[in-house]
Design an enzyme around this catalytic site. Structure first.
Site, PDB file in Angstrom:
ATOM      1  N   ARG A 179     -10.025  10.724  -4.630  1.00  0.00           N
ATOM      2  CA  ARG A 179      -9.603   9.927  -3.623  1.00  0.00           C
ATOM      3  C   ARG A 179     -10.250   8.848  -4.114  1.00  0.00           C
ATOM      4  O   ARG A 179      -9.289   7.893  -3.646  1.00  0.00           O
ATOM      5  CB  ARG A 179     -11.013  10.197  -2.643  1.00  0.00           C
ATOM      6  CG  ARG A 179     -10.416   9.118  -1.751  1.00  0.00           C
ATOM      7  CD  ARG A 179     -11.113   8.955   0.084  1.00  0.00           C
ATOM      8  NE  ARG A 179     -11.315   7.871   0.612  1.00  0.00           N
ATOM      9  CZ  ARG A 179     -11.465   7.970   2.501  1.00  0.00           C
ATOM     10  NH1 ARG A 179     -12.198   9.200   2.301  1.00  0.00           N
ATOM     11  NH2 ARG A 179     -11.765   7.112   2.860  1.00  0.00           N
TER      12      ARG A 179
ATOM     13  N   HIS B 248     -10.170  -6.094  -5.402  1.00  0.00           N
ATOM     14  CA  HIS B 248     -10.624  -6.651  -4.733  1.00  0.00           C
ATOM     15  C   HIS B 248     -11.041  -7.806  -5.662  1.00  0.00           C
ATOM     16  O   HIS B 248     -12.008  -8.637  -4.900  1.00  0.00           O
ATOM     17  CB  HIS B 248     -11.200  -5.001  -4.908  1.00  0.00           C
ATOM     18  CG  HIS B 248     -11.702  -4.403  -3.379  1.00  0.00           C
ATOM     19  ND1 HIS B 248     -12.110  -3.252  -3.349  1.00  0.00           N
ATOM     20  CD2 HIS B 248     -10.056  -4.529  -2.821  1.00  0.00           C
ATOM     21  CE1 HIS B 248     -11.418  -2.508  -2.871  1.00  0.00           C
ATOM     22  NE2 HIS B 248     -10.283  -4.051  -2.042  1.00  0.00           N
TER      23      HIS B 248
ATOM     24  N   LYS C  13      -2.046  10.325   2.452  1.00  0.00           N
ATOM     25  CA  LYS C  13      -3.797   9.601   2.164  1.00  0.00           C
ATOM     26  C   LYS C  13      -4.426  10.524   2.875  1.00  0.00           C
ATOM     27  O   LYS C  13      -5.540  11.331   2.107  1.00  0.00           O
ATOM     28  CB  LYS C  13      -3.786   8.702   3.235  1.00  0.00           C
ATOM     29  CG  LYS C  13      -5.160   8.148   3.843  1.00  0.00           C
ATOM     30  CD  LYS C  13      -6.014   6.552   3.344  1.00  0.00           C
ATOM     31  CE  LYS C  13      -7.662   6.657   3.560  1.00  0.00           C
ATOM     32  NZ  LYS C  13      -8.192   5.139   3.679  1.00  0.00           N
TER      33      LYS C  13
ATOM     34  N   GLU D 163       0.516  -1.277  -0.206  1.00  0.00           N
ATOM     35  CA  GLU D 163       0.184   0.105  -0.110  1.00  0.00           C
ATOM     36  C   GLU D 163       1.244   1.361  -0.120  1.00  0.00           C
ATOM     37  O   GLU D 163       0.412   2.154  -0.789  1.00  0.00           O
ATOM     38  CB  GLU D 163      -0.430   0.047   1.565  1.00  0.00           C
ATOM     39  CG  GLU D 163      -2.077  -0.893   0.790  1.00  0.00           C
ATOM     40  CD  GLU D 163      -3.508  -0.836   0.477  1.00  0.00           C
ATOM     41  OE1 GLU D 163      -3.337   0.527  -0.328  1.00  0.00           O
ATOM     42  OE2 GLU D 163      -4.182  -1.874   0.724  1.00  0.00           O
TER      43      GLU D 163
HETATM   44  N1  LIG Z   1     -11.115   1.459   5.927  1.00  0.00           N
HETATM   45  C1  LIG Z   1     -10.375   2.147   4.975  1.00  0.00           C
HETATM   46  O1  LIG Z   1     -10.207   2.785   4.416  1.00  0.00           O
HETATM   47  C2  LIG Z   1      -9.123   0.452   5.158  1.00  0.00           C
HETATM   48  C3  LIG Z   1      -8.337   0.864   3.910  1.00  0.00           C
HETATM   49  C4  LIG Z   1      -7.561  -0.089   3.180  1.00  0.00           C
HETATM   50  C5  LIG Z   1      -8.276  -1.414   3.743  1.00  0.00           C
HETATM   51  N2  LIG Z   1      -8.903  -1.500   4.365  1.00  0.00           N
HETATM   52  C6  LIG Z   1      -9.286  -2.997   5.454  1.00  0.00           C
HETATM   53  O2  LIG Z   1      -8.038  -3.357   6.346  1.00  0.00           O
HETATM   54  C7  LIG Z   1      -8.417  -4.871   5.872  1.00  0.00           C
HETATM   55  C8  LIG Z   1      -6.779  -4.981   6.404  1.00  0.00           C
HETATM   56  O3  LIG Z   1      -6.223  -5.161   7.385  1.00  0.00           O
HETATM   57  P1  LIG Z   1      -5.135  -5.668   7.896  1.00  0.00           P
HETATM   58  O4  LIG Z   1      -3.957  -5.929   6.674  1.00  0.00           O
HETATM   59  O5  LIG Z   1      -4.534  -5.330   8.976  1.00  0.00           O
HETATM   60  O6  LIG Z   1      -5.468  -7.591   8.256  1.00  0.00           O
HETATM   61  P2  LIG Z   1      -6.039  -7.864   9.847  1.00  0.00           P
HETATM   62  O7  LIG Z   1      -6.374  -6.534  10.243  1.00  0.00           O
HETATM   63  O8  LIG Z   1      -7.150  -9.013   9.993  1.00  0.00           O
HETATM   64  O9  LIG Z   1      -4.958  -7.743  10.442  1.00  0.00           O
HETATM   65  C9  LIG Z   1      -3.566  -8.613  10.072  1.00  0.00           C
HETATM   66  C10 LIG Z   1      -3.138  -9.697  11.120  1.00  0.00           C
HETATM   67  O10 LIG Z   1      -2.552  -9.086  12.363  1.00  0.00           O
HETATM   68  C11 LIG Z   1      -2.643  -9.052  13.016  1.00  0.00           C
HETATM   69  N3  LIG Z   1      -1.390  -7.844  13.773  1.00  0.00           N
HETATM   70  C12 LIG Z   1      -2.177  -6.557  14.233  1.00  0.00           C
HETATM   71  N4  LIG Z   1      -2.034  -6.262  14.774  1.00  0.00           N
HETATM   72  C13 LIG Z   1      -0.634  -7.142  14.876  1.00  0.00           C
HETATM   73  C14 LIG Z   1       0.716  -6.665  15.640  1.00  0.00           C
HETATM   74  N5  LIG Z   1       1.214  -5.451  16.143  1.00  0.00           N
HETATM   75  N6  LIG Z   1       1.851  -7.923  16.160  1.00  0.00           N
HETATM   76  C15 LIG Z   1       1.651  -8.994  15.547  1.00  0.00           C
HETATM   77  N7  LIG Z   1       0.033  -9.547  14.544  1.00  0.00           N
HETATM   78  C16 LIG Z   1      -0.682  -8.515  14.661  1.00  0.00           C
HETATM   79  C17 LIG Z   1      -3.865  -9.776  13.285  1.00  0.00           C
HETATM   80  O11 LIG Z   1      -4.285  -9.982  14.251  1.00  0.00           O
HETATM   81  C18 LIG Z   1      -4.553 -10.325  12.333  1.00  0.00           C
HETATM   82  O12 LIG Z   1      -4.139 -11.247  11.931  1.00  0.00           O
HETATM   83  C19 LIG Z   1      -9.252  -5.652   5.180  1.00  0.00           C
HETATM   84  O13 LIG Z   1     -10.263  -5.119   5.689  1.00  0.00           O
HETATM   85  C20 LIG Z   1      -9.538  -3.764   4.440  1.00  0.00           C
HETATM   86  O14 LIG Z   1     -10.248  -4.064   3.950  1.00  0.00           O
HETATM   87  C21 LIG Z   1     -10.133  -0.740   5.296  1.00  0.00           C
HETATM   88 ZN   LIG Z   2      -6.419  -1.310   0.238  1.00  0.00          ZN
END
Ligand SMILES: NC(=O)c1ccc[n+]([C@@H]2O[C@H](COP(=O)([O-])OP(=O)(O)OC[C@H]3O[C@@H](n4cnc5c(N)ncnc54)[C@H](O)[C@@H]3O)[C@@H](O)[C@H]2O)c1
Ligand SMILES: [Zn+2]
Length: 365
Positions: free
Chosen positions: A243, A254, A229, A187
């Site tokens: 955006r 996706h 961002k 990202e």
């Molecule tokens: N709202 C938005 O603007 C936006 C933008 C981009 C992505 N997203 C969403 O974000 C999600 C993905 O987020 P993600 O990649 O953080 O995934 P996630 O929240 O599933 O976290 C990934 C893994 O890392 C673990 N984890 C978290 N923090 C940790 C740490 N400090 N140490 C060890 N393990 C840790 C979690 O338990 C999980 O198993 C998707 O659902 C996506 O759609 C939203």
């Molecule tokens: Zn994304």
């Protein structure tokens, strides 16, 4: 402790700071006080994240004023209304009121779910994000998009709900598995390609030090990503125009996530493939120089292996793209890079162009 980096986010609905500081987890209580967050605070986190980092945070929060943390599972598979309902249950039981705040501690999944609960509980209560993955620190915690998946599509249910503050501690990423860390870096590369050649070059140059998670290399990369961002969100809170640029790599990305039921690829990994596809498509049109396309492909490759895609038919992804939110009134918007550091949105991409680019990237013809 180093001085915090503060990035102001001013949207029509709310202004707040993104605070980036090594060791910030040890001063969450005072940072929340300074941000004006209500004193009744309910933490939402996952069992894993809370086990790793909860003690530091709990220590700084006034736990007599707050209940036990609300712990819910956090894989993409659990990002649905059923899990959000568990957050509502806990809030009702604890008699949370309009003067309460939800504090989301975790990755993007926890942030999106807790954020959606905050947006809807009592028609909206205060929210603070404490992102603990690289992806959440550079992306999902900023901008106010919250929501959950529907069985038939990603993020189909959601709202805009800006937080009162975002507090990112790069130190919290020390425990992040390498694969998750890399997923977040894709990202960052997205911001580089769409908005900043400097950021792109910095990731290419400092790659090893960034992976070693030394604050001197990591913090500037997080801060620059947050600035980009924030600047985009400020001018286009509800994603009506500019955006959309940040959806670079997300159309095919996706589709890849959805058609493999969110199980095979991390979100960032799917975006990495999506960026490769969009760059191929742009290069095929002559809109992106071959040299720039290769620079992107090389940088992605240099970060390490992506899970394979050779068994996934291109046609399956083309079908999945029809359900995407970026299809508006039958028009499919597509973000194409024009150089490293700039991108444009087009609406005339044909299915056969996508199929060809998918095949070139390695999907099954
Ligand atoms: N709202 C938005 O603007 C936006 C933008 C981009 C992505 N997203 C969403 O974000 C999600 C993905 O987020 P993600 O990649 O953080 O995934 P996630 O929240 O599933 O976290 C990934 C893994 O890392 C673990 N984890 C978290 N923090 C940790 C740490 N400090 N140490 C060890 N393990 C840790 C979690 O338990 C999980 O198993 C998707 O659902 C996506 O759609 C939203
Ligand atoms: Zn994304």
């Amino acid at each position: 402790m180093p001085e915090p980096v503060r990035i102001a986010v001013a949207t029509p609905s709310r202004s707040y700071d993104v605070i980036i500081q090594d060791g910030a987890l040890d001063r969450i209580g005072s940072l929340l006080d300074a941000s004006g967050a209500p004193r009744r605070r309910f933490v939402v986190s996952s069992p894993l994240v809370w086990r790793l980092h909860g003690a530091r945070i709990a220590h700084t929060l006034d736990l007599t004023a707050s209940a036990d943390p609300i712990l819910v599972p956090d894989g993409e598979r659990f990002k649905h209304l059923g899990t959000v309902a568990r957050i509502y249950d806990a809030l009702v039981q604890a008699k949370a009121d309009r003067g309460s705040a939800l504090v989301a501690v975790g990755g993007g999944v926890i942030g999106d779910m807790a954020g959606f609960a905050a947006a809807t509980f009592l028609r909206g209560i205060a929210l603070v994000h404490i992102p603990t993955t690289l992806l959440a620190q550079v992306d999902s915690a900023i901008g106010g998009k919250v929501g959950v998946n529907h069985a038939l599509g990603k993020n189909l249910i959601g709202a805009f709900h800006q937080p009162q503050a975002v507090i990112a501690d790069p130190d919290a990423l020390a425990t992040l598995p390498r694969r998750e860390f890399r997923a977040g870096l894709y990202e960052v590369i997205k911001y580089g390609v769409t908005s900043s050649a400097d950021l792109f070059d910095r990731v290419a140059r400092d790659r090893r030090a960034i992976f070693a998670r030394g604050p001197a290399s990591l913090t500037p990369v997080i801060a620059e990503s947050c600035r980009i961002k924030a600047s985009v969100v400020q001018v286009d809170e509800r994603e009506a125009g500019p955006r959309m640029i940040l959806n670079f790599g997300h159309t095919a990305g996706h589709a890849l996530e959805a058609s493999t039921r969110y199980r095979r690829y991390r979100h960032g990994e799917a975006v990495a493939y999506g960026m490769l596809v969009a760059a191929r498509l742009a290069a095929n049109r002559g809109a992106l120089a071959e040299r720039d396309r290769r620079a992107l492909a090389d940088l992605i490759a240099s970060l390490g292996p992506l899970p394979p895609i050779g068994d996934i038919p291109a046609s399956q992804l083309v079908d999945a793209m029809r359900l995407d939110k970026k299809v508006v009134g039958g028009t499919r918007y597509f973000v194409l890079p024009t150089t490293i550091g700039a991108a444009t949105v087009v609406d005339d991409v044909k299915d056969h162009e996508i199929s060809e680019a998918l095949a070139q990237v390695g999907f099954k013809r």
